[in-house]
Design a protein around this motif. Structure first.
Motif, mmCIF file in Angstrom:
data_model
loop_
_atom_site.group_PDB
_atom_site.id
_atom_site.type_symbol
_atom_site.label_atom_id
_atom_site.label_comp_id
_atom_site.label_asym_id
_atom_site.label_seq_id
_atom_site.Cartn_x
_atom_site.Cartn_y
_atom_site.Cartn_z
ATOM 1 N N GLY A 1 0.964 -39.589 -116.510
ATOM 2 C CA GLY A 1 0.905 -40.939 -115.807
ATOM 3 C C GLY A 1 1.658 -41.883 -115.405
ATOM 4 N N ILE A 2 2.836 -41.707 -115.806
ATOM 5 C CA ILE A 2 3.881 -42.699 -115.497
ATOM 6 C C ILE A 2 4.177 -42.989 -114.092
ATOM 7 C CG2 ILE A 2 5.895 -40.950 -115.690
ATOM 8 C CD1 ILE A 2 7.591 -43.149 -117.022
ATOM 9 N N SER A 3 4.373 -44.245 -113.947
ATOM 10 C CA SER A 3 4.467 -44.628 -112.510
ATOM 11 C C SER A 3 6.147 -44.063 -111.893
ATOM 12 C CB SER A 3 4.228 -45.893 -112.169
ATOM 13 O OG SER A 3 5.290 -46.580 -112.618
ATOM 14 N N ALA A 4 6.284 -44.001 -110.853
ATOM 15 C CA ALA A 4 7.775 -43.708 -110.220
ATOM 16 C C ALA A 4 8.369 -45.076 -110.574
ATOM 17 C CB ALA A 4 7.726 -43.620 -108.748
ATOM 18 N N ALA A 5 7.945 -46.270 -110.445
ATOM 19 C CA ALA A 5 8.843 -47.509 -110.917
ATOM 20 C C ALA A 5 8.994 -47.551 -111.989
ATOM 21 C CB ALA A 5 8.046 -48.532 -110.359
ATOM 22 N N GLU A 6 8.261 -47.259 -113.115
ATOM 23 C CA GLU A 6 8.317 -47.466 -114.598
ATOM 24 C C GLU A 6 9.407 -45.928 -115.090
ATOM 25 O OE1 GLU A 6 8.508 -48.702 -118.355
ATOM 26 O OE2 GLU A 6 7.314 -49.838 -116.647
ATOM 27 N N CYS A 7 9.317 -44.874 -114.281
ATOM 28 C CA CYS A 7 10.238 -43.848 -114.802
ATOM 29 C C CYS A 7 11.455 -44.150 -114.336
ATOM 30 C CB CYS A 7 9.689 -42.360 -113.649
ATOM 31 S SG CYS A 7 10.581 -41.146 -113.842
ATOM 32 N N CYS B 1 14.687 -39.707 -113.026
ATOM 33 C CA CYS B 1 14.337 -39.425 -111.886
ATOM 34 C C CYS B 1 13.003 -39.189 -111.749
ATOM 35 C CB CYS B 1 15.043 -37.886 -111.441
ATOM 36 S SG CYS B 1 16.731 -38.198 -111.551
ATOM 37 N N PHE B 2 12.212 -39.496 -110.288
ATOM 38 C CA PHE B 2 10.900 -39.207 -110.313
ATOM 39 C C PHE B 2 10.823 -38.494 -108.789
ATOM 40 C CE2 PHE B 2 6.497 -40.127 -108.760
ATOM 41 C CZ PHE B 2 5.865 -40.093 -110.014
ATOM 42 N N ASN B 3 9.836 -37.365 -109.174
ATOM 43 C CA ASN B 3 9.469 -36.442 -107.908
ATOM 44 C C ASN B 3 8.250 -35.915 -108.047
ATOM 45 O OD1 ASN B 3 9.266 -34.618 -105.778
ATOM 46 N ND2 ASN B 3 11.466 -34.198 -105.586
ATOM 47 N N ALA B 4 7.333 -36.240 -107.338
ATOM 48 C CA ALA B 4 5.914 -35.859 -107.599
ATOM 49 C C ALA B 4 5.464 -34.615 -106.505
ATOM 50 C CB ALA B 4 4.845 -36.857 -107.573
ATOM 51 N N SER B 5 6.506 -34.135 -105.891
ATOM 52 C CA SER B 5 6.182 -33.260 -104.684
ATOM 53 C C SER B 5 5.849 -31.708 -105.174
ATOM 54 C CB SER B 5 7.293 -33.005 -103.666
ATOM 55 O OG SER B 5 8.338 -32.684 -104.374
#
Length: 99
Positions: free
Chosen positions: A19-25, A31-35
């Motif tokens: 549940g971590i947000s992109a901003a927090e990550c 790196c953040f990529n939820a695709s």
């Protein structure tokens, strides 16, 4: 850097929590990529690529040897050797540059 986040999905190493947000990550250096489902969305970046270089400016050299050191002895220490100009270290440390 963006290129550090180009990690094949199956090779991603989890860096966050569910549940971590992109901003927090991104704030914690990940790196953040939820695709893509079923792989970590918040993951560790690839290590930075660095290259060792002998500095061009003789006046920024940091001594790595001793007076009279031979080129072979200097390079055995993993350092740069340039026997010029006078008055600066001839055996000196590399600079590490990010690529």
């Amino acid at each position: 850097a963006k290129c550090q986040c180009k990690v094949v999905p199956r090779e991603r190493t989890n860096c966050g929590y569910p549940g971590i947000s992109a901003a927090e990550c991104k704030k914690i250096g990940c790196c953040f990529n939820a695709s893509i489902p079923s792989v970590p969305w918040c993951y560790s970046p690839k290590p930075k690529k660095v290259r060792k270089m002998c500095p061009n400016d003789p006046y920024t050299r940091i001594n790595c040897g001793y007076p009279g050191i031979k080129p072979r002895e200097c390079t055995k220490r993993g350092c740069c050797f340039r026997a010029h100009p006078a008055g600066v270290p001839w055996c000196f440390y590399h600079r590490v540059m990010e690529e």
